[in-house]
Design a protein around this motif. Sequence first.
Motif, PDB file in Angstrom:
ATOM      1  N   PHE A 137      62.394  16.434  28.435  1.00  0.00           N
ATOM      2  CA  PHE A 137      61.965  15.332  29.300  1.00  0.00           C
ATOM      3  C   PHE A 137      63.087  14.335  29.534  1.00  0.00           C
ATOM      4  CE2 PHE A 137      60.313  11.075  30.022  1.00  0.00           C
ATOM      5  CZ  PHE A 137      59.506  11.294  31.131  1.00  0.00           C
ATOM      6  N   ASP A 138      63.872  14.031  28.516  1.00  0.00           N
ATOM      7  CA  ASP A 138      64.961  13.069  28.665  1.00  0.00           C
ATOM      8  C   ASP A 138      65.917  13.501  29.765  1.00  0.00           C
ATOM      9  OD1 ASP A 138      64.079  11.402  26.577  1.00  0.00           O
ATOM     10  OD2 ASP A 138      65.089  12.637  25.085  1.00  0.00           O
ATOM     11  N   LEU A 139      66.300  14.771  29.767  1.00  0.00           N
ATOM     12  CA  LEU A 139      67.236  15.261  30.783  1.00  0.00           C
ATOM     13  C   LEU A 139      66.575  15.307  32.152  1.00  0.00           C
ATOM     14  CD1 LEU A 139      69.235  18.124  29.030  1.00  0.00           C
ATOM     15  CD2 LEU A 139      69.719  15.681  29.130  1.00  0.00           C
ATOM     16  N   PHE A 251      68.398  24.430  25.186  1.00  0.00           N
ATOM     17  CA  PHE A 251      67.053  24.318  24.599  1.00  0.00           C
ATOM     18  C   PHE A 251      66.552  25.657  24.072  1.00  0.00           C
ATOM     19  CE2 PHE A 251      66.928  20.458  27.370  1.00  0.00           C
ATOM     20  CZ  PHE A 251      66.827  19.540  26.334  1.00  0.00           C
ATOM     21  N   ASN A 252      66.982  26.755  24.665  1.00  0.00           N
ATOM     22  CA  ASN A 252      66.658  28.061  24.080  1.00  0.00           C
ATOM     23  C   ASN A 252      67.300  28.215  22.703  1.00  0.00           C
ATOM     24  OD1 ASN A 252      65.060  29.005  26.186  1.00  0.00           O
ATOM     25  ND2 ASN A 252      66.736  30.080  27.205  1.00  0.00           N
ATOM     26  N   LYS A 253      68.481  27.636  22.544  1.00  0.00           N
ATOM     27  CA  LYS A 253      69.224  27.730  21.284  1.00  0.00           C
ATOM     28  C   LYS A 253      68.624  26.829  20.216  1.00  0.00           C
ATOM     29  CE  LYS A 253      73.940  27.053  19.458  1.00  0.00           C
ATOM     30  NZ  LYS A 253      75.357  26.828  19.847  1.00  0.00           N
ATOM     31  N   TRP A 254      68.301  25.594  20.579  1.00  0.00           N
ATOM     32  CA  TRP A 254      67.908  24.596  19.580  1.00  0.00           C
ATOM     33  C   TRP A 254      66.408  24.339  19.515  1.00  0.00           C
ATOM     34  CZ3 TRP A 254      71.336  23.175  16.069  1.00  0.00           C
ATOM     35  CH2 TRP A 254      72.700  23.257  16.369  1.00  0.00           C
ATOM     36  N   GLY A 255      65.710  24.672  20.577  1.00  0.00           N
ATOM     37  CA  GLY A 255      64.273  24.413  20.614  1.00  0.00           C
ATOM     38  C   GLY A 255      63.910  23.481  21.760  1.00  0.00           C
ATOM     39  N   TRP A 256      62.830  23.807  22.442  1.00  0.00           N
ATOM     40  CA  TRP A 256      62.391  22.999  23.576  1.00  0.00           C
ATOM     41  C   TRP A 256      61.549  21.816  23.089  1.00  0.00           C
ATOM     42  CZ3 TRP A 256      63.291  23.772  28.917  1.00  0.00           C
ATOM     43  CH2 TRP A 256      64.110  24.865  29.203  1.00  0.00           C
ATOM     44  N   PHE A 257      60.327  22.085  22.690  1.00  0.00           N
ATOM     45  CA  PHE A 257      59.422  21.008  22.301  1.00  0.00           C
ATOM     46  C   PHE A 257      59.242  20.923  20.788  1.00  0.00           C
ATOM     47  CE2 PHE A 257      58.275  22.577  26.539  1.00  0.00           C
ATOM     48  CZ  PHE A 257      58.567  21.434  27.274  1.00  0.00           C
ATOM     49  N   PHE A 258      59.632  21.982  20.092  1.00  0.00           N
ATOM     50  CA  PHE A 258      59.526  21.995  18.634  1.00  0.00           C
ATOM     51  C   PHE A 258      60.918  22.178  18.044  1.00  0.00           C
ATOM     52  CE2 PHE A 258      55.539  23.629  20.374  1.00  0.00           C
ATOM     53  CZ  PHE A 258      54.641  22.711  19.834  1.00  0.00           C
ATOM     54  N   ASP A 259      61.543  21.048  17.761  1.00  0.00           N
ATOM     55  CA  ASP A 259      62.902  21.015  17.223  1.00  0.00           C
ATOM     56  C   ASP A 259      62.868  20.019  16.066  1.00  0.00           C
ATOM     57  OD1 ASP A 259      65.572  20.579  16.642  1.00  0.00           O
ATOM     58  OD2 ASP A 259      66.215  20.442  18.732  1.00  0.00           O
ATOM     59  N   LYS A 260      62.602  20.521  14.872  1.00  0.00           N
ATOM     60  CA  LYS A 260      62.414  19.650  13.712  1.00  0.00           C
ATOM     61  C   LYS A 260      63.666  18.837  13.403  1.00  0.00           C
ATOM     62  CE  LYS A 260      58.854  22.412  11.367  1.00  0.00           C
ATOM     63  NZ  LYS A 260      58.516  23.192  10.144  1.00  0.00           N
ATOM     64  N   GLU A 261      64.826  19.464  13.554  1.00  0.00           N
ATOM     65  CA  GLU A 261      66.070  18.748  13.257  1.00  0.00           C
ATOM     66  C   GLU A 261      66.261  17.596  14.227  1.00  0.00           C
ATOM     67  OE1 GLU A 261      70.003  20.445  14.269  1.00  0.00           O
ATOM     68  OE2 GLU A 261      70.409  20.311  12.117  1.00  0.00           O
ATOM     69  N   ARG A 262      66.012  17.839  15.518  1.00  0.00           N
ATOM     70  CA  ARG A 262      66.133  16.779  16.520  1.00  0.00           C
ATOM     71  C   ARG A 262      65.172  15.631  16.190  1.00  0.00           C
ATOM     72  NH1 ARG A 262      64.511  18.991  21.989  1.00  0.00           N
ATOM     73  NH2 ARG A 262      62.413  18.754  21.176  1.00  0.00           N
TER      74      ARG A 262
END
Length: 270
Positions: A137-139, A251-262
Amino acid sequence: MYDVVVSIVLYNSDAETVKNAIVSVLKSPLKLKVYLVDNSLHDSLRVLADIDKENIEYIHIGKNIGFGSAHNLAIRKSRNETNYNLILNGDVYFDSTVLPDIFDYMQKHVHIGQLGVKTLYPDGSLQSSCKMLPTPFDLFARRFIPKPLHGLFKKRMMRYEMQHRSLDDIMNIPNLSGCFMFMRAGVLEEVGGFDENIFMYMEDVDLTRRIHSKYDTIYYPQVAIYHEFAKGSYKSPLLLKYHIKSAIYYFNKWGWFFDKERSKINKALS
């Protein structure tokens, strides 16, 4: 050994603009080397190496291999030449005190893997050079939501751009501007440099995030640079295509909506 090795990637660049960047680097009292990696089809920009034939190495690729891939080439060539690499955009300029200041700061703070600085437009106004890790969403909001609707998301956008913090404070930030990335060579080697699956855009976010997971990535506003910042993807459909493609890969690499680290990193910055 050089104190710092600087790499600038060229692609049909304006020679006078790049010259200003090179002169900014070379007027520093540090021992410096500059790699000019040219992705242009023709080598007309080779003349830039004449500014200082001893300390500038021009590499003509002859095709556009992308921003990160071109910088990686210079990073690999400089592996035994320095302890510090500066990834620099060709439309950045600064005074002679900047590099000695951040070099000394990095020398004194060995836990720092990467450093970014206060970034200004040529008119002196502040550029957004440190951010939280982006959500989709930010982007999307920054790029596609019409300006009349920006007010609905103003608080969120200000937080994403760290405007809820004093931008005069030194901070450990996971997302630093790619126009000026000052990094330890050993850290770059450890994390593997830029992800060459990203042609352009988002490669700086990805790299800083990987470094941030192991070291401090510091926003250091005690010095400032000037960045012309053309916002190419706002003007060119082709560059917009590259931007969207790189965002999808990221986002495919790090996660779209479920990215615990983010979520964990961004919560700590709130």
